[in-house]
Design a protein around this motif. Structure first.
Motif, PDB file in Angstrom:
ATOM      1  N   LEU A  88       0.809  -1.210   0.000  1.00 62.60           N
ATOM      2  CA  LEU A  88       0.000   0.000   0.000  1.00 62.60           C
ATOM      3  C   LEU A  88       0.848   1.267   0.000  1.00 62.60           C
ATOM      4  CD1 LEU A  88      -2.884  -0.910   2.489  1.00 62.60           C
ATOM      5  CD2 LEU A  88      -2.972  -0.796   0.006  1.00 62.60           C
ATOM      6  N   ILE A  89       2.115   1.135   0.279  1.00 61.82           N
ATOM      7  CA  ILE A  89       3.009   2.292   0.267  1.00 61.82           C
ATOM      8  C   ILE A  89       3.555   2.446  -1.146  1.00 61.82           C
ATOM      9  CG2 ILE A  89       5.125   3.279   1.208  1.00 61.82           C
ATOM     10  CD1 ILE A  89       4.556   1.513   3.716  1.00 61.82           C
ATOM     11  N   ILE A 221       0.025  14.921   9.284  1.00 61.54           N
ATOM     12  CA  ILE A 221      -1.178  15.353   8.578  1.00 61.54           C
ATOM     13  C   ILE A 221      -1.480  14.350   7.476  1.00 61.54           C
ATOM     14  CG2 ILE A 221      -2.336  17.361   7.577  1.00 61.54           C
ATOM     15  CD1 ILE A 221       0.311  18.890   8.081  1.00 61.54           C
ATOM     16  N   LEU A 222      -2.764  14.080   7.272  1.00 58.35           N
ATOM     17  CA  LEU A 222      -3.209  13.186   6.206  1.00 58.35           C
ATOM     18  C   LEU A 222      -3.931  13.993   5.140  1.00 58.35           C
ATOM     19  CD1 LEU A 222      -3.674  10.273   5.103  1.00 58.35           C
ATOM     20  CD2 LEU A 222      -5.807  10.251   6.435  1.00 58.35           C
ATOM     21  N   SER A 223      -3.511  13.822   3.891  1.00 54.11           N
ATOM     22  CA  SER A 223      -4.208  14.418   2.760  1.00 54.11           C
ATOM     23  C   SER A 223      -5.198  13.414   2.205  1.00 54.11           C
ATOM     24  CB  SER A 223      -3.213  14.829   1.663  1.00 54.11           C
ATOM     25  OG  SER A 223      -3.886  15.228   0.485  1.00 54.11           O
ATOM     26  N   LEU A 224      -6.425  13.887   1.949  1.00 54.83           N
ATOM     27  CA  LEU A 224      -7.498  13.019   1.479  1.00 54.83           C
ATOM     28  C   LEU A 224      -8.134  13.589   0.218  1.00 54.83           C
ATOM     29  CD1 LEU A 224      -9.135  12.551   4.975  1.00 54.83           C
ATOM     30  CD2 LEU A 224      -8.157  10.667   3.668  1.00 54.83           C
ATOM     31  N   GLU A 225      -8.611  12.696  -0.628  1.00 55.33           N
ATOM     32  CA  GLU A 225      -9.383  13.068  -1.812  1.00 55.33           C
ATOM     33  C   GLU A 225      -8.648  14.092  -2.680  1.00 55.33           C
ATOM     34  OE1 GLU A 225     -13.334  14.186  -0.758  1.00 55.33           O
ATOM     35  OE2 GLU A 225     -13.672  12.422   0.492  1.00 55.33           O
ATOM     36  N   LYS A 226      -7.415  13.765  -3.033  1.00 54.38           N
ATOM     37  CA  LYS A 226      -6.582  14.622  -3.884  1.00 54.38           C
ATOM     38  C   LYS A 226      -6.409  16.019  -3.293  1.00 54.38           C
ATOM     39  CE  LYS A 226      -6.271  11.339  -6.921  1.00 54.38           C
ATOM     40  NZ  LYS A 226      -5.012  10.570  -7.068  1.00 54.38           N
ATOM     41  N   GLY A 227      -6.257  16.072  -1.987  1.00 51.71           N
ATOM     42  CA  GLY A 227      -5.993  17.330  -1.317  1.00 51.71           C
ATOM     43  C   GLY A 227      -7.225  18.142  -0.974  1.00 51.71           C
ATOM     44  N   THR A 312      -7.427   3.913   2.415  1.00 52.00           N
ATOM     45  CA  THR A 312      -8.409   3.643   1.367  1.00 52.00           C
ATOM     46  C   THR A 312      -7.983   4.348   0.080  1.00 52.00           C
ATOM     47  OG1 THR A 312      -9.777   5.582   1.860  1.00 52.00           O
ATOM     48  CG2 THR A 312     -10.192   3.584   3.157  1.00 52.00           C
ATOM     49  N   GLN A 313      -8.840   4.271  -0.929  1.00 53.20           N
ATOM     50  CA  GLN A 313      -8.554   4.949  -2.198  1.00 53.20           C
ATOM     51  C   GLN A 313      -8.549   6.459  -2.034  1.00 53.20           C
ATOM     52  OE1 GLN A 313     -11.433   3.457  -4.995  1.00 53.20           O
ATOM     53  NE2 GLN A 313     -10.303   1.558  -5.363  1.00 53.20           N
ATOM     54  N   ASP A 314      -9.186   6.958  -0.973  1.00 49.14           N
ATOM     55  CA  ASP A 314      -9.217   8.403  -0.733  1.00 49.14           C
ATOM     56  C   ASP A 314      -7.989   8.900   0.025  1.00 49.14           C
ATOM     57  OD1 ASP A 314     -11.664   8.695  -2.005  1.00 49.14           O
ATOM     58  OD2 ASP A 314     -12.806   8.335  -0.166  1.00 49.14           O
ATOM     59  N   VAL A 380       4.762  10.017   2.957  1.00 50.12           N
ATOM     60  CA  VAL A 380       4.493   8.635   2.573  1.00 50.12           C
ATOM     61  C   VAL A 380       3.213   8.626   1.752  1.00 50.12           C
ATOM     62  CG1 VAL A 380       4.097   6.274   3.348  1.00 50.12           C
ATOM     63  CG2 VAL A 380       5.559   7.801   4.699  1.00 50.12           C
ATOM     64  N   ALA A 381       3.306   8.201   0.484  1.00 50.78           N
ATOM     65  CA  ALA A 381       2.151   8.197  -0.418  1.00 50.78           C
ATOM     66  C   ALA A 381       1.486   6.828  -0.426  1.00 50.78           C
ATOM     67  CB  ALA A 381       2.582   8.581  -1.827  1.00 50.78           C
ATOM     68  N   PHE A 382       0.150   6.847  -0.355  1.00 53.69           N
ATOM     69  CA  PHE A 382      -0.616   5.600  -0.355  1.00 53.69           C
ATOM     70  C   PHE A 382      -1.311   5.340  -1.692  1.00 53.69           C
ATOM     71  CE2 PHE A 382      -0.865   7.049   4.180  1.00 53.69           C
ATOM     72  CZ  PHE A 382      -0.010   6.087   4.680  1.00 53.69           C
ATOM     73  N   ASN A 383      -1.341   6.345  -2.555  1.00 51.56           N
ATOM     74  CA  ASN A 383      -2.001   6.209  -3.850  1.00 51.56           C
ATOM     75  C   ASN A 383      -1.215   6.961  -4.906  1.00 51.56           C
ATOM     76  OD1 ASN A 383      -4.526   4.650  -3.599  1.00 51.56           O
ATOM     77  ND2 ASN A 383      -5.094   6.225  -2.125  1.00 51.56           N
TER      78      ASN A 383
END
Length: 461
Positions: A88-89, A221-227, A312-314, A380-383
């Motif tokens: 996932l990383i 900090i977590l970035s979600l849904e393309k920022g 997740t995908q987000d 760390v990028a998940f997607n």
């Protein structure tokens, strides 16, 4: 964050006062903070001594920053990044630097992509696990070094890991704190005053869950849904934030008010006593915690706050940085800066390089805002975040054009066969696109299909 240097900010303030007198700072520029352990003015003799501890090589850099000239950080090393994804990383990148004022760096970074099982548990089937840590040392680098080399082992070797990561983190942190304090006591007994400490923020990925544990004032900090959304995964452990806990356990907090040599009043950060630290949680700091050194083990603690989220995908990426970053940039600004750089790097079509460039971009921005601390950032990028559309779109257009040409040719070919007299009078441009040799292959329907498949396969369509 650095304990020793935080006691030498009078000359640093003089430096910025000089810059401010030559050029008015933008209203949005954060006010420079003066930090001092005394509430009394600094004697001129002591102030002169403290000025000697400033990195004068960096003063040229600061003048360049004021003029908008790009600055190369002292002892800069290229950002380290991944080469391949790992479950996932999808990618990661990290960099740490001493900054533009200090002549040393007490920040450390830890990245362990594949957790090795203990031999006595080799038969167990574990999910894929990875560990990332940022350690912001003060009063020396010994504690940060210890955590970088050992904290992941203290956590992953607990019997609760990986099935109960929260319990494993709590126990692992407790054991690491205990063992480092024991080493510090041993150092004292040998005549070496080991008073260093360190903040710590880790991100532990177990399967598709991420556990974020924080001690101190690093931030995640977590970035979600393309920022489009962000989520802060940690709370800065500052004395003013934990005032009630500190007071309840016999501690105090205070804030210094000074007048520097230029007559400017300087308000320092809140600090905790015992310890004289500007953070309320940290590993190490023996003089703040043990009674024989005048400390109180219930005031400055190493107990982590833990946050959990499912990848997740987000989930775009997680950012972990030391306070040298967030003293100058808000969480939203950091995420925005990262996405801006990712968009600029879109055409590289290389996520590892994109993340690396984003780390550098944030560090440069912090330097432009005159951070006086060590600076460290980990992403760390998940997607997959941004991809170049130019190549794929042009490829699609090429395929579409050739298919249209082929279809038009076939249509004209059929018409030509049905009306040979018209074909002799006029040839369409599309018909001319194919030479005589190519046209012969279209005499049979199966050859039409063969040519169509040839065009499609040549473009990997």
């Amino acid at each position: 964050m650095n304990y020793r240097s935080k006691n030498h900010f009078s000359s640093l303030n003089d430096l910025f006062s000089e810059f401010n007198s030559n050029k008015k700072l933008n209203e949005n520029t954060p006010q420079q903070k003066q930090q001092e352990i005394d509430s009394s003015p600094i004697p001129k003799k002591m102030a002169r001594l403290k000025k000697q501890e400033i990195n004068y090589h960096s003063l040229v850099d600061l003048n360049q920053i004021n003029k908008g000239i790009e600055v190369v950080l002292p002892n800069y090393e290229p950002t380290k990044c991944s080469q391949n994804n790992n479950g996932l990383i999808k990618a990661y990148a990290a960099n740490t630097n001493q900054g533009i004022i200090r002549t040393y760096n007490e920040d450390r970074v830890s990245i362990i992509l594949n957790i090795i099982k203990p031999q006595h548990r080799a038969s167990e089937t574990w999910p894929k696990c990875a560990f990332f840590g940022v350690y912001d040392g003060h009063g020396g680098s010994a504690c940060a070094d210890f955590l970088r080399d050992n904290l992941h082992q203290y956590v992953t070797r607990q019997s609760e890991f990986p099935w109960n990561p929260v319990a494993a983190i709590k126990k692992g942190f407790e054991m690491a704190e205990k063992d480092f304090l024991s080493q510090a006591i041993e150092s004292y007994s040998k005549g070496t005053q080991e008073r260093s400490g360190s903040c710590a923020l880790i991100s532990l990925v177990v399967g598709d869950y991420c556990y974020v544990a924080n001690v101190g004032d690093c931030r995640a900090i977590l970035s979600l849904e393309k920022g489009k959304k962000i989520m802060e995964l940690s709370v800065d452990h500052k004395p003013e934030i934990e005032y009630e806990r500190i007071k309840r356990n016999g501690g105090k907090i205070y804030q210094t008010h000074l007048i520097n040599e230029n007559g400017t009043q300087i308000i320092g950060p809140y600090r905790v006593f015992p310890g004289r630290l500007s953070v309320s949680r940290a590993f190490g700091d023996i003089e703040a915690k043990l009674e024989q050194f005048g400390g109180n083990q219930k005031v400055v603690i190493a107990q982590p706050d833990i946050q959990i989220f499912r990848i997740t995908q987000d989930s775009d990426f997680i950012v972990i940085g030391c306070d040298g970053i967030f003293d100058k940039m808000k969480s939203e600004e950091v995420i925005k800066k990262i996405w801006a750089e990712l968009e600029q790097q879109r055409n590289t079509n290389n996520l590892h390089g994109q993340i690396s460039a984003a780390v550098d971009s944030v560090l440069k921005e912090v330097v432009l805002r005159k951070s006086s601390d060590n600076i460290t950032l980990l992403i760390v990028a998940f997607n997959e975040l941004v991809k170049s559309q130019q190549t794929s779109q042009s490829k699609i257009n090429s395929i579409s054009n050739q298919i249209e040409l082929l279809q038009a040719f076939l249509k004209n070919k059929i018409n030509d066969e049905n009306q040979p007299e018209l074909n002799q009078k006029k040839q369409s441009p599309i018909t001319k696109f194919f030479n005589q040799a190519e046209r012969k292959h279209f005499s049979q329907k199966e050859n039409y299909d063969a040519m169509f498949n040839k065009i499609r396969s040549s473009n990997n369509f």
